[in-house]
Motif scaffolding. Sequence first.
Motif, PDB file in Angstrom:
ATOM      1  N   LYS A  69       0.984  -1.321   0.026  1.00 31.84           N
ATOM      2  CA  LYS A  69      -0.123  -0.083  -0.009  1.00 31.84           C
ATOM      3  C   LYS A  69       0.754   1.320   0.045  1.00 31.84           C
ATOM      4  O   LYS A  69       0.616   2.177  -0.383  1.00 31.84           O
ATOM      5  CB  LYS A  69      -1.051  -0.109   1.169  1.00 31.84           C
ATOM      6  N   GLU A  70       2.038   1.441   0.734  1.00 31.00           N
ATOM      7  CA  GLU A  70       2.526   2.592   0.805  1.00 31.00           C
ATOM      8  C   GLU A  70       3.863   2.522  -0.430  1.00 31.00           C
ATOM      9  O   GLU A  70       4.073   3.666  -1.126  1.00 31.00           O
ATOM     10  CB  GLU A  70       3.427   2.642   2.155  1.00 31.00           C
ATOM     11  N   LEU A  71       4.621   1.447  -0.372  1.00 30.27           N
ATOM     12  CA  LEU A  71       5.652   1.295  -1.387  1.00 30.27           C
ATOM     13  C   LEU A  71       5.243   1.005  -2.752  1.00 30.27           C
ATOM     14  O   LEU A  71       5.940   1.238  -3.763  1.00 30.27           O
ATOM     15  CB  LEU A  71       6.938   0.645  -1.004  1.00 30.27           C
ATOM     16  N   LYS A  72       4.043   0.567  -3.050  1.00 29.11           N
ATOM     17  CA  LYS A  72       3.525   0.087  -4.163  1.00 29.11           C
ATOM     18  C   LYS A  72       4.049  -0.915  -4.899  1.00 29.11           C
ATOM     19  O   LYS A  72       4.241  -0.778  -6.030  1.00 29.11           O
ATOM     20  CB  LYS A  72       3.283   1.548  -5.195  1.00 29.11           C
ATOM     21  N   LEU A  73       4.711  -1.747  -4.257  1.00 28.07           N
ATOM     22  CA  LEU A  73       5.381  -2.680  -4.871  1.00 28.07           C
ATOM     23  C   LEU A  73       4.727  -3.839  -5.444  1.00 28.07           C
ATOM     24  O   LEU A  73       3.525  -4.287  -4.855  1.00 28.07           O
ATOM     25  CB  LEU A  73       6.541  -3.329  -3.847  1.00 28.07           C
ATOM     26  N   ASP A  74       4.716  -4.242  -6.622  1.00 25.24           N
ATOM     27  CA  ASP A  74       3.796  -5.334  -7.170  1.00 25.24           C
ATOM     28  C   ASP A  74       4.205  -6.602  -6.482  1.00 25.24           C
ATOM     29  O   ASP A  74       5.016  -6.853  -5.776  1.00 25.24           O
ATOM     30  CB  ASP A  74       4.180  -5.582  -8.666  1.00 25.24           C
ATOM     31  N   GLU A  75       2.984  -7.715  -6.668  1.00 28.25           N
ATOM     32  CA  GLU A  75       2.996  -9.026  -5.855  1.00 28.25           C
ATOM     33  C   GLU A  75       4.377  -9.560  -6.287  1.00 28.25           C
ATOM     34  O   GLU A  75       4.864 -10.282  -5.274  1.00 28.25           O
ATOM     35  CB  GLU A  75       1.872  -9.609  -6.582  1.00 28.25           C
ATOM     36  N   ALA A  76       4.851  -9.753  -7.438  1.00 25.23           N
ATOM     37  CA  ALA A  76       6.016 -10.427  -7.778  1.00 25.23           C
ATOM     38  C   ALA A  76       7.232 -10.139  -6.876  1.00 25.23           C
ATOM     39  O   ALA A  76       8.088 -10.670  -6.398  1.00 25.23           O
ATOM     40  CB  ALA A  76       6.460 -10.181  -9.197  1.00 25.23           C
ATOM     41  N   THR A  77       7.376  -8.454  -6.870  1.00 29.08           N
ATOM     42  CA  THR A  77       8.514  -8.107  -6.020  1.00 29.08           C
ATOM     43  C   THR A  77       8.350  -8.525  -4.462  1.00 29.08           C
ATOM     44  O   THR A  77       9.332  -8.562  -3.829  1.00 29.08           O
ATOM     45  CB  THR A  77       8.599  -6.460  -6.391  1.00 29.08           C
ATOM     46  N   ARG A  78       7.157  -8.170  -4.031  1.00 27.81           N
ATOM     47  CA  ARG A  78       6.893  -8.392  -2.667  1.00 27.81           C
ATOM     48  C   ARG A  78       7.064  -9.896  -2.426  1.00 27.81           C
ATOM     49  O   ARG A  78       7.664 -10.215  -1.360  1.00 27.81           O
ATOM     50  CB  ARG A  78       5.367  -8.217  -2.438  1.00 27.81           C
ATOM     51  N   ASN A  79       6.768 -10.827  -3.384  1.00 29.75           N
ATOM     52  CA  ASN A  79       7.106 -12.266  -3.061  1.00 29.75           C
ATOM     53  C   ASN A  79       8.529 -12.711  -3.166  1.00 29.75           C
ATOM     54  O   ASN A  79       9.204 -13.445  -2.450  1.00 29.75           O
ATOM     55  CB  ASN A  79       6.519 -13.243  -4.134  1.00 29.75           C
ATOM     56  N   ARG A  80       9.302 -11.841  -3.876  1.00 27.60           N
ATOM     57  CA  ARG A  80      10.915 -11.996  -4.034  1.00 27.60           C
ATOM     58  C   ARG A  80      11.539 -11.658  -2.773  1.00 27.60           C
ATOM     59  O   ARG A  80      12.184 -12.392  -2.021  1.00 27.60           O
ATOM     60  CB  ARG A  80      11.341 -11.236  -4.858  1.00 27.60           C
ATOM     61  N   TRP A  81      10.835 -10.560  -1.973  1.00 22.80           N
ATOM     62  CA  TRP A  81      11.340 -10.274  -0.782  1.00 22.80           C
ATOM     63  C   TRP A  81      11.127 -11.202   0.361  1.00 22.80           C
ATOM     64  O   TRP A  81      11.781 -11.606   1.171  1.00 22.80           O
ATOM     65  CB  TRP A  81      10.679  -8.878  -0.361  1.00 22.80           C
ATOM     66  N   LEU A  82       9.778 -11.761   0.342  1.00 18.23           N
ATOM     67  CA  LEU A  82       9.316 -12.821   1.355  1.00 18.23           C
ATOM     68  C   LEU A  82      10.205 -14.071   1.329  1.00 18.23           C
ATOM     69  O   LEU A  82      10.614 -14.587   2.166  1.00 18.23           O
ATOM     70  CB  LEU A  82       7.888 -13.087   1.097  1.00 18.23           C
ATOM     71  N   ALA A  83      10.629 -14.506   0.087  1.00 18.39           N
ATOM     72  CA  ALA A  83      11.039 -15.581  -0.202  1.00 18.39           C
ATOM     73  C   ALA A  83      12.650 -15.437   0.291  1.00 18.39           C
ATOM     74  O   ALA A  83      13.401 -16.186   0.863  1.00 18.39           O
ATOM     75  CB  ALA A  83      10.935 -16.105  -1.446  1.00 18.39           C
ATOM     76  N   HIS A  84      13.215 -14.250  -0.199  1.00 17.81           N
ATOM     77  CA  HIS A  84      14.650 -14.089   0.076  1.00 17.81           C
ATOM     78  C   HIS A  84      14.991 -14.148   1.590  1.00 17.81           C
ATOM     79  O   HIS A  84      15.753 -14.955   1.991  1.00 17.81           O
ATOM     80  CB  HIS A  84      15.016 -12.674  -0.717  1.00 17.81           C
ATOM     81  N   TRP A  85      14.218 -13.348   2.259  1.00 18.91           N
ATOM     82  CA  TRP A  85      14.479 -12.997   3.667  1.00 18.91           C
ATOM     83  C   TRP A  85      14.262 -14.413   4.435  1.00 18.91           C
ATOM     84  O   TRP A  85      14.929 -14.528   5.617  1.00 18.91           O
ATOM     85  CB  TRP A  85      13.914 -11.993   4.275  1.00 18.91           C
TER      86      TRP A  85
END
Length: 216
Positions: free
Chosen positions: A118-134
């Motif tokens: 909502k704030e950074l407006k990152l798309d779903e694929a980018t958000r999923n990369r973050w979640l999997a990476h960390w």
Amino acid sequence: MKLYGFWRSLATYRVRVALALKGLDADPVSIDLLKGNQHEAAYKSINPQGVVPALVVDDGPPLFQSMAILEYLDETHPLPPLLPKDPRGRARVRGLAQIVVSDGHPLIVPRIRVYMEKELKLDEATRNRWLAHWSLKALEAVEGHLAKEPETGRYCHGDTVTIADICLVSQVIGAKNYFNCDVSGVPTVMRVFDECMKLSAFDDALPQKQSDAQAH
Ligand SMILES: N[C@@H](CCC(=O)N[C@@H](CS)C(=O)NCC(=O)O)C(=O)O
């Protein structure tokens, strides 16, 4: 006892496992994190941070933060112990647990995901990369210890279950089941995970086996 939690919550999972290992029962109260019920005033009167879990014991003030709850349960119900006796061993077990609870898990919780969307407006694929990476990074850090340290046994620390195992399993559930991480690079972590999953305390507590999972 009343356990405020949610079926998908990895922090609630940790408390469910500890209760089961200690042979304790708590009535589950479901706070639907997907609907945002953690932000409602009624729940914030239980846990002002607006996160689960919270454990109410004997009508006393609610206990909060999964690690504090695990240690409370261990101190009030010493058998079976969830920490080693020796200070060095306790430090190692707490250190392994904190890689997950302090460094890994906070990066993937709903409020972070909502902020990214909502704030950074990152798309779903980018958000999923973050979640999997960390998620995987935390497991790799645990692997770095388990694979080379002689204290590692059937479980993270010797041949009895400790809070480190509870935290490890919660992190694997997130990495594997929620974020599709390739866990082939953390073989010792996965060996310990498989050992833990042979125990009903870990298996019965799985997210998909909770009654509030049915509605989703
Ligand atoms: N460090 C806390 C983490 C608590 C936490 O963030 N819980 C998540 C679910 S696993 C939550 O309730 N999140 C609500 C949100 O982020 O809005 C603990 O271990 O208890």
